[in-house]
Motif scaffolding. Structure first.
Motif, short mmCIF file in Angstrom:
data_model
loop_
_atom_site.label_atom_id
_atom_site.label_comp_id
_atom_site.label_asym_id
_atom_site.label_seq_id
_atom_site.Cartn_x
_atom_site.Cartn_y
_atom_site.Cartn_z
N ILE A 57 12.59 -5.93 -8.56
CA ILE A 57 12.70 -5.45 -9.94
C ILE A 57 11.33 -5.29 -10.60
N HIS A 58 10.28 -5.66 -9.86
CA HIS A 58 8.91 -5.40 -10.31
C HIS A 58 8.04 -5.29 -9.07
N THR A 59 7.12 -4.33 -9.10
CA THR A 59 6.21 -4.17 -7.96
C THR A 59 4.82 -3.79 -8.46
N GLU A 60 3.81 -4.23 -7.71
CA GLU A 60 2.42 -3.90 -8.04
C GLU A 60 1.84 -3.18 -6.83
N ILE A 61 1.59 -1.91 -7.01
CA ILE A 61 1.32 -0.97 -5.92
C ILE A 61 -0.18 -0.76 -5.74
N PHE A 62 -0.64 -0.90 -4.50
CA PHE A 62 -2.02 -0.55 -4.15
C PHE A 62 -2.09 0.94 -3.81
N PHE A 63 -3.20 1.57 -4.17
CA PHE A 63 -3.47 2.91 -3.64
C PHE A 63 -4.94 3.02 -3.28
N ASP A 64 -5.23 3.92 -2.33
CA ASP A 64 -6.58 4.07 -1.76
C ASP A 64 -7.12 5.46 -2.08
N PRO A 65 -7.63 5.68 -3.28
CA PRO A 65 -8.06 7.04 -3.63
C PRO A 65 -9.18 7.56 -2.74
N GLN A 66 -10.04 6.67 -2.24
CA GLN A 66 -11.15 7.14 -1.40
C GLN A 66 -10.67 7.77 -0.10
N ALA A 67 -9.49 7.35 0.36
CA ALA A 67 -8.93 7.95 1.58
C ALA A 67 -8.54 9.40 1.33
N HIS A 111 0.86 -1.18 0.00
CA HIS A 111 0.00 0.00 0.00
C HIS A 111 0.89 1.23 0.00
N ILE A 112 0.81 2.04 -1.03
CA ILE A 112 1.73 3.17 -1.14
C ILE A 112 1.57 4.12 0.05
N GLU A 113 0.36 4.30 0.54
CA GLU A 113 0.17 5.15 1.71
C GLU A 113 0.85 4.56 2.95
N GLY A 114 1.06 3.25 2.93
CA GLY A 114 1.71 2.57 4.05
C GLY A 114 3.22 2.63 4.01
N THR A 115 3.78 3.38 3.04
CA THR A 115 5.23 3.59 2.98
C THR A 115 5.61 4.98 3.49
#
Length: 337
Positions: free
Chosen positions: A94-104, A19-23
């Motif tokens: 070398i590869h990542t699939e990122i979650f994001f929470d736009p509703q937040a 979760h990008i917000e979790g970084t």
């Protein structure tokens, strides 16, 4: 142990549950708060770190959403994402699939475009400058209504070239996957990939619902699937990936000790488990720290560590051509290490 930990450092791998917000590290939280004139309820970085002690998922989420208040401009989302991608690349991701929470963010009055454009621009720059490929997955907040998810989905379609899939996160208890069957059906019809958090705190039934009602391509977490023998057999038969997050599970008291973590049972059952960091700024460990912690706790072998890395590429949503190249890099490393 040191030899295997060095092996982990050089091991090419993908991260599929992040979760990008979790970084959002405490120092960046303070920097962005100062830049955007946001008043935080903490006097120092150390005070924020002291707050990172949770007894359950909801306690973490309360702090997680509070921290997100400092993210306001497109540059904020860009800076956050670049910082993660640099850190991931240092772990040989070398590869990542990122979650994001736009509703937040949209609930705070932040425009959807601001969020997705900042993240996507950082991903493009990191592929060019760092050689790390990435994909973006939009997660609906399950404590909100499906009607709100449908509104978000409609907006997201304007950015479909930036988004590879849709997921489901936030408070699991009391919010089963069935609650969001309609929006995920629409996403599936539009050709998006589907994932969902299930079986972290929720029961095995939630995993069944994610499979049968949402038609997921991956299960995020999935720990409690091991409570149901038929479900274990099905997950193995379908080669359904599980994106496991050990240090997250420990921080949120999903497990009391990493020695009791179900990863060993997953591997022994032939499940396609992968290791990920979830919300590393809050849970004290990026990908390599998760690998090393589990290697120590479960005495994982070199072959098992290599299998986890191979699973991470196999379970990814990249093209077959890109996947073959990443697998070749892994094979090259294993031949020399």
């Amino acid at each position: 142990m040191t030899e295997l930990h060095n092996f982990i450092d050089g091991l090419p791998k993908a991260e599929l549950h992040l979760h990008i917000e979790g970084t959002l590290e405490p120092d960046m939280m303070f920097a962005l708060a100062e830049r955007n004139r946001v008043v935080l309820p903490y006097a120092s970085v150390e005070e924020v770190q002291a707050a990172y002690s949770f007894s359950n998922l909801q306690e973490f989420l309360n702090l997680y959403y509070q921290g997100a208040q400092v993210l306001i401009t497109e540059q904020d989302f860009y800076d956050l994402t670049v910082a993660y991608l640099k850190r991931a690349r240092a772990d040989n991701v070398i590869h990542t699939e990122i979650f994001f929470d736009p509703q937040a963010h949209t609930v705070r009055g932040i425009n959807f475009d601001t969020v997705v454009n900042g993240i996507a621009r950082a991903m493009d720059d990191a592929e060019r400058d760092l050689g790390i490929s990435s994909e973006l997955i939009l997660c609906f907040l399950r404590h909100l209504s499906e009607e709100e998810a449908l509104e978000t989905f409609s907006i997201a379609l304007r950015h479909r070239e930036k988004i590879i899939g849709f997921g489901l996160d936030s408070s699991e208890k009391g919010h089963p996957p069935a609650k969001f069957q309609q929006v995920f059906s629409l996403a599936k019809d539009e050709g998006f990939r589907i994932v969902a958090h299930a079986g972290e705190e929720g029961p095995p039934d939630y995993v069944f619902e994610a499979l049968d009602l949402l038609k997921v391509d991956r299960i995020d977490h999935g720990n409690r699937a091991l409570e149901d023998a038929a479900l274990i057999e099905r997950l193995a038969h379908e080669a359904m990936p599980l994106t496991v997050c050990p240090l997250s599970n420990l921080s949120l008291a999903v497990v009391k000790d990493l020695a009791d973590h179900p990863l060993r049972r997953m591997l022994d059952a032939g499940l396609m488990a992968t290791l990920n960091s979830d919300d590393p700024a809050y849970f004290g460990g990026y990908v390599n720290q998760n690998y090393k912690a589990m290697q120590s706790a479960l005495n994982l072998t070199r072959d098992e560590l290599a299998l986890l890395a191979r699973n991470s590429f196999e379970a990814s949503f990249i093209s077959e051509g890109r996947k073959a190249k990443l697998m070749a890099r892994l094979d090259g490393y294993l031949a020399q290490a």
